[in-house]
Each structure stands twice: as structure tokens, then as C-alpha cells.
Design an enzyme around this catalytic site. Structure first.
Site, PDB file in Angstrom:
ATOM      1  N   GLY C 143       0.761  -1.305  -0.011  1.00 23.01           N
ATOM      2  CA  GLY C 143      -0.015  -0.111  -0.043  1.00 23.01           C
ATOM      3  C   GLY C 143       0.785   1.225   0.080  1.00 23.01           C
ATOM      4  CD  GLU C 369      -6.634   9.262  -3.231  1.00 22.07           C
ATOM      5  OE1 GLU C 369      -6.856   8.297  -3.761  1.00 22.07           O
ATOM      6  OE2 GLU C 369      -6.125  10.432  -3.653  1.00 22.07           O
ATOM      7  CD  GLU C 373       0.465   5.917  10.273  1.00 29.08           C
ATOM      8  OE1 GLU C 373      -0.076   6.357   9.013  1.00 29.08           O
ATOM      9  OE2 GLU C 373      -0.101   5.379  11.211  1.00 29.08           O
TER      10      GLU C 373
END
Lengths: 307, 253, 388
Positions: C143, C369, C373
Site C-alpha cells: 500500500g 491516498e 504516517e
């Protein structure tokens, strides 16, 4: 001395207008006359009647009616002309006002004569506010149904007057009476109304059942007659629909928009069933049930022995 | 075909608040195109779509009233006429000035309006305009069809529906059931400012028939809502029972 | 339910001065449409986990997606005006707004990095809404760490064969065009894959905590053959493009969150003014008033941050850090405010999806999006240089 002329295409309203006229003219002397067109309607209690006749039937045409009433008013000095507030009544009042260069007060009640001025109270801003309005005489006033009581008695004297035939230019090709009359809704003591909370047209049978069980009439909020087309416009209760003041108004699956509330706020008791706790209807209801109408209505029917 | 449509920049009744004395806070109150006027504008556009011609939108003044005219232009009207006037005109004077503008800027074959304004509903302006212009008036139309030099309509009255027709020029008021008004696209809104908008003062329209404004607004006060607001929440059978008992007690069933 | 408030007007006046009147008119009109045709159905979209296609279509017709673009039917409006439009859309229904925002991210990518041909054809289709786009980057095992993706694109003559699986893809199954990142010999590259391409399949809708109205699913590419004209820009530069595309996208997500927070906040305010306890209105209690002040400041400052970043974008200035700041601040703000509103409603908040839906919707956006972090890493790197 103040003369009052009354007319309505609705027999119920025609009767109520004579009470209205009596209450205004009471302290001020003057003649009170109610106008009938073409023939004297049966069963409408009222006082002295002026029956207007013409070469062609006058009834049903705004210009013809207005011009006939205008003729009738010529025998009075600076009269007050009370017109029953129906759709046709509004059209007639508009025509009369222009012809006589008079002010027209719309949907007024609590009519009073005050130093040569007719005053009344009407709803404005979709019923959020009341306005006290007034006009010097002569003037026209539209009076809604239910603002005045039905008088007792029957037609006293009937005088005939022949008025010139006038053409409005609008030709009636076909007339179809509505399934339920807006006038029935106006005189109903109990109304059960349906809103968008109902999922299908067939589900409205629940409302019909409940209305019947309570001995009342069925109504609806605007979306059901306009967007969804489930019911004819004559069922639509609200600012641009029928204005009702029953003893009990039960709103089912109706959110309670201002436009709808404008038509029901003078009901004696308002009750509502809606699954949305935040629905505005609960702000104007005496009794509200937060719940699924598909469960609450059958439960209510069961209690009434009609389930 | 020259079609005219009259719109009102009406007080937004949903947003209107009362001041501490209970009077409406009209100064700076939000306003918008009267709710049902959109249907009248939409119908005017549909007539133009089927018969060709132009649509002129007119509105009688109040602060910011050109906003509603711009919206009507954005929906598709061809030109706008903004009548600047004092804000306390009654229906008789309003209809008079609109009819004068219609006569001066016309001739129009068809004049459309909504059945009534959303803020001060009366349904009077339509028949009054017809009166001033000596034209036939068709009220509460739920369907409008222009055919040659006449207009046919299906109208819904209190206890009946009728099919009627009249020769043009004719004044017609429409009910909201007649159509679903289109939403202008952002592009149409941006382009609306390029369409012609003419401003006229009502003084320039006066002739010897001009009526005086005699309607007096003596007072406006908030309607108090004195409802019990009793709420029943819980299992449906229980709530239904409680509701039934309460209504019984009230004597309404 | 009203959507356009004086604060929107004020924001326009501050940022756009003389043009504020015009932009206000546009946004008010859009708000009117949203109020009537989108907002009333938001609860249903959430309850039924779908159904936004009609609302999306209406917003396409209005021209929402055309707003920030300059050619091929774009409206050339400042990015900040587009942001406010997206804020209003987010206030009406967050999943619909998010679906369109992601679609528009792909449109921006094609516009800036695509070939003339792609600009002439696909871009126009996306702006008008004739085709819906889907941004397909995330995979089951990558991701935030996009560079480690496993989807491959192997050159075979005048075609590429794409193989791999993407997951958590918004608009999956509804889109006609997928913007797919796949690794060629040169590295991750961007491709436009038509939904009708043999080998492309979409999995079942993945049930989500919030944003339930929008479709989210796995997209499998099994030997999907695409012509070499499907490559967007240069071979191997896909992630550079994505980094750039996501800048604008992140500010939009921030604005959508401002919309979600504002809607929730307005509901909380109305409730506080009505609810009575201990003989007072909830809104009269000191502890409530402090919460209201905090929420109010939170919402205003997030909006301003987003508009600030948008002005940098319009000025052509470097704005990746500001975009990241806007997203981190706004998305975290939204969950904070919506959480506070649930607290205000008490039991009625916890049990009513008209209240808790906003928190559930906002909760996605600190993840998607650009997770907070990752964005903090980006912001810090700008300040301190890359970490050792």
C-alpha cells in the site's frame, strides 16, 4: 355603514362567508348579500341572496364570475367583497381587484373593520409567521375554509339580477371530477396522511385502512402526488395543496417540511409516525412515534380492531 | 414564439428567523428564486424547445433580485428584464408593473408564472396580470401544449381536472407537478452573465392606470408552536398503544 | 439540509476577492443541486452500501469534474473553487465525492502526463463522465510501499501483457477505464486499461466501516493484453507521475473531510441547542461550549490550509509538503470532530447512522491516498532531509 358581498364556488365556503360577513357588518350596519350564479344552490344555509343570471351560464369561468360579481357590487357603496379561497376563488379575486382597482387580501381570517379599513390575519413565509394586513374600502378578501363557522338558517330572500354575458376566452373542453375532493379533506375531522416513508404505492393501502378505521379521510404530502405520481393532486396537503384543520392529523412517514406543515398547523392534534428521530415533523407534533411505520401502523390497526 | 416567464426573488422561508420581539429578520434575510417559479421557467424552456422562439424572464425588484434572473438565464432563458422597485408593492401593483413591462418589451404570445410565491402565497398575480392585459387566464396547469395560435392545458382545480384551451396571447400559471426543473450546469451558470439583462425602473412604466399601493402590513409576528411534543420510542406495539391511549384521551378518536 | 454557508462565501472573498461573487453563485447553485438530489439519499447509500451512480451522474452533468481543468471542456476555475465544490459534495455524501475525486485524479494524470491522443480521447470522456475512471495502485502486499509492487507489464511486440492483483480499488466494477501501475523492465509504469479487456476481473465488493456507498474491490489482471498506446507517459516513470497526481488529490481529500466534519458539526450544534439536561440546554454548558469552540477552529483552519495549498498549486509553486500537511490536518481533524459529535449526541449518536456515519466515512481518509504516517515522513524529509 358597510356593505358586504360574498361569493364562493364551494357551497361549504359560501355558507361560512355569510358568517364572516355578519361578523364584520355587525357593528357597522349595511347590507350583507351573498351572490349565487345561474341558480340557487340547495342546502347552503345563508341570508339574503342575489341570484345573477346571464345569457350564458356564468359558473366556472373566472372572468365571467368576476364581471358578474362586479356588476352586483355596483349597487353597494365601497363594499367589502368576500370570496371563498379556492383555486377558482383566487382567479376571481384577482380579476375583481384589477377591475375595481382594489386591494385584495389573501387567505385572511379574524376580519375586523377598523376606522374604515378591513383588517385580517394571514399566514406568511409558509406559515412561520402571521401578518396582520389591512386595506381601505372597497376591497376584496379571500377567506379560507374553516375560518368561520357554518351559519344556521336558510336562504332568506332571493333577488334576481341579469348581468351582461362576457367571454373570458378560455374554452372548457372536458371536465372530470376528482376521486376525492379537496373539499372533503377540508371538512374531514380526522386525516391520515402518507409521505415518502412508504416504499411502494401498494403500501398506501395501510393508510387507507387506518383512515377508514378512524372514520377519516386520506391525504398525502407533495412528493406522493408530484414526484411519485402515486396519488392525484387532490390528496396533496400543504402550502400549494389543501389547507386542513381536522381534529386529528396523523402524519405517517412524512418528514415535516415547512411547505407541508403550512397546510396542517391549525389542526387540533397533530400526531406523527417516522423512523427518523430528527425529522422536523416531531417539532410540530403533539404526539410522535419514532419507529418503523411498517410495524407501528399494523400494531395500531390491531388495537383498533381493524388489523 | 415569444414566451415570457415571471419570477420572484422570494425570502427563503426555511432560513428566515425571528428577532427577539418575534418579528421576522427581513434585513439581510436569505432569498432565492421562489420555489415553484423554477417549474414555470422550465415550462417556458420546454415550450421554446418544441416551438422555437425566445424566452424572456422578468422579475420585480427587491434587494439582490438579479440573482434569480441570473439563475433563470443559467437554466436557459434568452434574456432578462429586471424591474427595480420599492419592496413593499402589493399584488395589484406588482401585477400592474409586470404587465406594463410585458406590453412594452413584448409582444409576448405566452406569459407563464407559478401558481403562487413560496413566501407570500396568494395566487393573485397571475389572474391580475391577465386582467391588466385583457388576456385570457388559465390557472393551475399541470400540462401545457401550444398548438398554432392557441394554448391547451390540463388544469387541476379543487375538486376536478379540466382540459381547456384559449387563443394566444394568454397568461398561464403552472403547478409544480407540471415538470422537473433542470439544474443548470456550471458552464451555463458561468455563461449566464453574458446574456442580456435590462434594468428598468417602475417609474418609467407608469401610466394613468397605475394603482396606489393601499395594502397595509400592520404587524408580522412569529407563529408560536405550542405542541406537546410528546415522543414515544421503543417497541412498535408499545408505542402504538401509547399513541392510541393519548389520542383517546384527547378525544380525537 | 443546507450546504452553502456564509463561511464558504467568506472563504471565497478572502482568497478570490473580486471574483468571489461569481464563484459564490456557482457554488450556491451546486449546493442547491446537492441539497435536493444527493444529500437526502446519503443515509440510504450507506445503509445499502451502494447506489451512488445516479448522484455521480448528476454531478458529472453539472460539470463538477470539469472545474479545475483548462482544456477539452474544462472550466478553468481556480483549484480552490474546485476544492470548495468538493467540500460541498463531501458534505452532501462523502462516498460520492470520494468516487469523483479519485476519478478526477486519473483525469489529471492523463492530462499532465498522457499522450496527445490520450488527452484528446480519454481525457474528454473522463471530464464529461462518459467514462468513469479507477485509480489502481494498491496491492495486497503493497500500500504505502508502492515501489515494491508485484503487478507486471511484459512487452510483447506492440502490446504489454499485464499480470497482477490490485486491492481496495475505488470504483472497481463501475469504471470503464483503469489507471493501472505495473512494473516493466524500467520500473513501475502507468497504463490505461479498458474494463472490457479480456483477463480483467473484479472481485466482490469489500465491506467497509464507512464510505460504504462507493464500490471497493479487488481488481485482477490475468494476462491482460493492452496496446502500447495504453502506456501513459514514459516507461518506468509511473510512480513519479503518481507522486505528482496525488498532491492535488490529497488536498481534495482534505476538503472532502472538511465537508464531512462541517455536516457533522452542524448536526451537533442543532442537537446541543435543543437537548436539555440538569435544567439547562446542552449548549449552555461550559464543557459543551469549549468543545464547540474547538470544533469550529478545527474546521475553519483545515479549510484554510487546503485553500492555501490550492493557491500554491495554482501559482505553479512547489506544494507537495503543503498538500501533505493539508491532508494530515484535515483528515485527522475530521475524525476528531465527528467523534466529538457522536459524544455530544450520546446514546443517540452511537445508535443513529445519521450521526455515526460521518465518523465512519472520515475514518478512511487518514489511511487512503497517502496514510498519515507516510505523509509525515514526506513533510519531515522536506524539513530535515532524508533520514539516514
Amino acid at each position: 355603514m358597510t356593505d358586504v358581498l360574498t361569493f364562493s364556488d364551494s357551497p361549504q365556503l359560501a355558507g361560512e362567508l355569510t358568517s364572516a360577513a355578519a361578523s364584520i357588518a355587525a357593528g357597522a350596519g349595511g347590507t350583507v348579500l351573498s351572490v349565487e350564479l345561474d341558480n340557487v344552490r340547495e342546502g347552503v344555509p345563508r341570508g339574503p341572496v342575489l341570484l345573477l343570471k346571464s345569457a350564458n351560464p356564468i359558473t366556472g369561468d373566472d372572468l365571467r364570475i368576476a364581471s358578474a360579481v362586479s356588476e352586483a357590487s355596483k349597487r353597494m357603496s365601497s363594499p367589502i367583497i368576500l370570496i371563498g379561497s379556492t383555486k377558482l376563488g383566487r382567479m376571481v379575486a384577482g380579476r375583481l381587484a384589477v377591475a375595481g382597482r382594489m386591494c385584495a387580501l389573501a387567505d385572511v381570517r379574524d376580519l375586523k373593520l377598523d376606522s374604515g379599513m378591513l383588517t385580517g390575519v394571514r399566514d406568511v413565509y409558509a406559515g412561520k409567521f402571521n401578518a396582520k394586513v389591512g386595506s381601505p374600502l372597497p376591497c376584496v378578501a379571500l377567506v379560507p375554509q374553516g375560518a368561520y363557522p357554518s351559519p344556521g338558517g336558510s336562504a332568506a330572500t332571493v333577488e334576481e339580477l341579469v348581468v351582461p354575458a362576457v367571454s373570458s376566452g378560455v374554452r372548457r373542453v372536458q371536465t372530470k371530477p376528482s376521486q376525492t375532493s379537496a373539499l372533503d379533506l377540508r371538512s374531514a375531522k380526522v386525516i391520515v396522511a402518507a409521505g415518502r416513508g412508504f416504499k411502494t404505492k401498494e403500501d398506501l393501502a395501510l393508510v387507507e385502512k387506518l383512515a377508514r378505521a378512524l372514520g377519516g379521510a386520506m391525504g398525502a404530502s407533495r412528493p406522493l402526488s408530484s414526484d411519485l405520481g402515486w396519488l392525484g393532486e387532490e390528496y396533496h396537503i400543504g402550502l400549494t395543496g389543501v389547507y386542513v384543520r381536522p381534529n386529528l392529523y396523523l402524519a405517517i412517514g412524512i418528514s415535516g417540511q415547512l411547505q407541508h406543515v403550512a397546510g396542517i398547523k391549525d389542526s387540533k392534534v397533530i400526531a406523527a409516525i417516522n423512523k427518523d428521530r430528527q425529522a422536523p415533523i416531531f417539532q410540530v407534533a403533539d404526539y410522535g412515534v419514532v419507529g418503523d411505520l411498517y410495524q407501528v401502523v399494523p400494531a395500531l390497526l390491531k388495537i383498533l380492531g381493524a388489523g | 414564439m415569444n414566451v415570457a416567464v415571471c419570477v420572484k426573488h422570494a425570502i427563503d422561508e426555511g432560513e428566515l428567523r425571528a428577532d427577539p420581539s418575534g418579528r421576522p429578520q427581513l434585513q439581510g434575510a436569505q432569498a432565492k428564486m421562489s420555489t415553484f417559479d423554477r417549474n414555470a421557467v422550465e415550462e417556458a424552456l420546454r415550450v421554446r424547445e418544441s416551438k422555437g422562439g425566445t424566452v424572456t424572464v422578468l422579475s420585480l425588484g427587491s434587494p439582490d433580485w438579479k440573482k434569480s434572473l441570473k439563475e433563470a438565464l443559467a437554466m436557459g432563458c434568452d434574456r432578462a428584464i429586471a424591474l427595480s422597485s420599492p419592496s413593499d408593492l402589493d399584488a395589484l401593483a406588482t401585477s400592474y408593473y409586470l404587465s406594463r413591462a410585458l406590453q412594452q418589451k413584448g409582444p409576448f404570445d405566452l406569459v407563464l408564472l407559478s401558481e403562487g410565491a413560496s413566501d407570500t402565497y396568494s395566487g393573485l398575480v397571475g389572474p391580475m396580470i391577465a386582467g391588466w392585459m385583457d388576456a385570457p387566464f388559465i390557472g393551475y396547469a399541470r400540462k401545457v401544449q401550444v398548438e398554432g395560435s392557441s394554448v391547451g392545458a390540463e388544469v387541476s382545480l379543487d375538486d376536478k381536472t379540466e382540459r381547456v384551451d384559449a387563443a394566444l396571447p394568454c397568461v398561464v400559471s403552472v403547478v409544480s407537478e407540471i415538470n422537473s426543473p433542470r439544474y443548470p450546469t456550471l458552464l451555463q451558470i458561468m455563461q449566464a452573465s453574458k446574456k442580456p439583462m435590462e434594468e428598468l425602473s417602475v417609474d418609467s412604466l407608469r401610466d394613468d392606470r397605475a394603482p396606489q399601493v393601499t395594502l397595509k402590513v400592520l404587524d408580522v409576528a412569529a407563529q408560536s408552536v405550542n405542541r406537546k411534543k410528546v415522543i414515544y420510542e421503543g417497541p412498535p406495539e408499545e408505542s402504538a398503544r401509547k399513541l392510541f391511549d393519548a389520542l383517546r384521551k384527547e378525544g380525537v378518536i | 439540509m443546507k450546504l452553502f454557508y456564509p463561511e464558504h462565501r467568506r472563504a471565497l472573498e478572502v482568497f478570490y476577492e473580486k471574483e468571489a461573487d461569481n464563484y459564490s453563485g456557482l457554488l450556491e447553485s451546486l449546493a442547491g443541486t446537492l441539497e435536493k438530489e444527493v444529500a437526502p439519499f446519503s443515509a440510504t447509500f450507506d445503509a445499502n452500501a451502494g447506489g451512488i451512480a445516479k448522484a455521480r451522474r448528476l454531478l458529472f452533468e453539472q460539470g463538477l469534474c470539469r472545474m479545475p481543468f483548462e482544456f477539452h471542456g474544462g472550466l478553468s476555475l481556480p483549484f480552490g473553487v474546485y476544492l470548495l465544490a468538493m467540500e460541498l459534495a463531501g458534505a452532501a455524501d462523502a462516498p460520492t465525492a470520494m468516487s469523483l475525486a479519485i476519478h478526477n485524479t486519473v483525469a489529471e494524470g492523463i492530462f499532465r502526463f498522457g499522450s496527445d491522443d490520450q488527452r484528446k480521447t480519454v481525457f474528454g470522456d473522463l471530464l464529461s463522465g462518459r467514462k468513469l475512471a479507477s485509480f489502481s495502485l494498491t496491492e495486497p502486499s503493497s500500500g504505502s510501499d508502492a515501489r515494491s509492487m508485484h503487478t507486471t507489464a511484459t512487452k510483447e511486440g506492440s502490446h504489454y501483457i499485464i499480470d497482477g492483483t490490485k486491492t481496495f480499488i475505488t470504483n472497481a466494477g463501475e469504471a470503464e477505464v483503469y489507471f493501472v501501475l505495473a512494473r516493466t523492465e524500467k520500473g513501475p509504469s502507468a497504463f490505461l486499461v479498458e474494463s472490457s479487456t479480456p483477463g480483467l476481473s473484479v472481485g466482490a465488493d469489500i465491506p467497509k466501516l464507512g464510505m460504504r456507498g462507493s464500490r471497493t474491490a479487488e481488481v485482477r489482471l490475468d494476462g491482460c493484453s493492452v496496446p502500447e498506446g495504453s502506456l501513459v507517459g514514459e516507461d518506468g516513470r509511473g510512480l513519479d507521475y503518481v507522486k505528482s497526481m496525488l498532491n492535488g488529490s490529497r488536498i481534495v481529500m482534505g476538503s472532502i473531510c472538511v465537508g464531512i466534519a462541517l455536516t457533522s458539526y452542524q448536526k451537533g450544534l442543532a442537537y446541543a441547542k435543543e437537548r436539555r439536561l440538569f435544567d439547562k440546554k446542552l449548549s449552555d454548558m461550559q464543557v459543551t461550549r469549549e468543545k464547540v469552540a474547538n470544533m469550529r477552529s478545527d474546521i475553519t483552519s483545515s479549510r484554510v490550509m487546503c485553500l492555501y495549498a490550492s493557491r500554491l498549486k495554482d501559482l505553479g509553486s512547489e506544494y507537495a509538503s503543503e498538500a501533505a500537511q493539508a491532508k494530515v490536518l484535515s483528515t485527522e481533524m475530521a475524525t476528531r470532530v465527528c467523534d466529538q459529535v457522536i459524544q455530544l449526541f450520546g446514546g443517540y449518536g452511537y445508535t443513529n447512522s445519521d450521526v455515526h456515519r460521518h465518523w465512519r466515512d472520515a475514518r478512511l481518509l487518514t489511511i487512503g491516498e497517502g496514510a498519515s504516517e507516510v505523509l509525515r515522513m514526506l513533510i519531515a524529509a522536506k524539513e530535515l532531509g532524508a533520514s539516514g
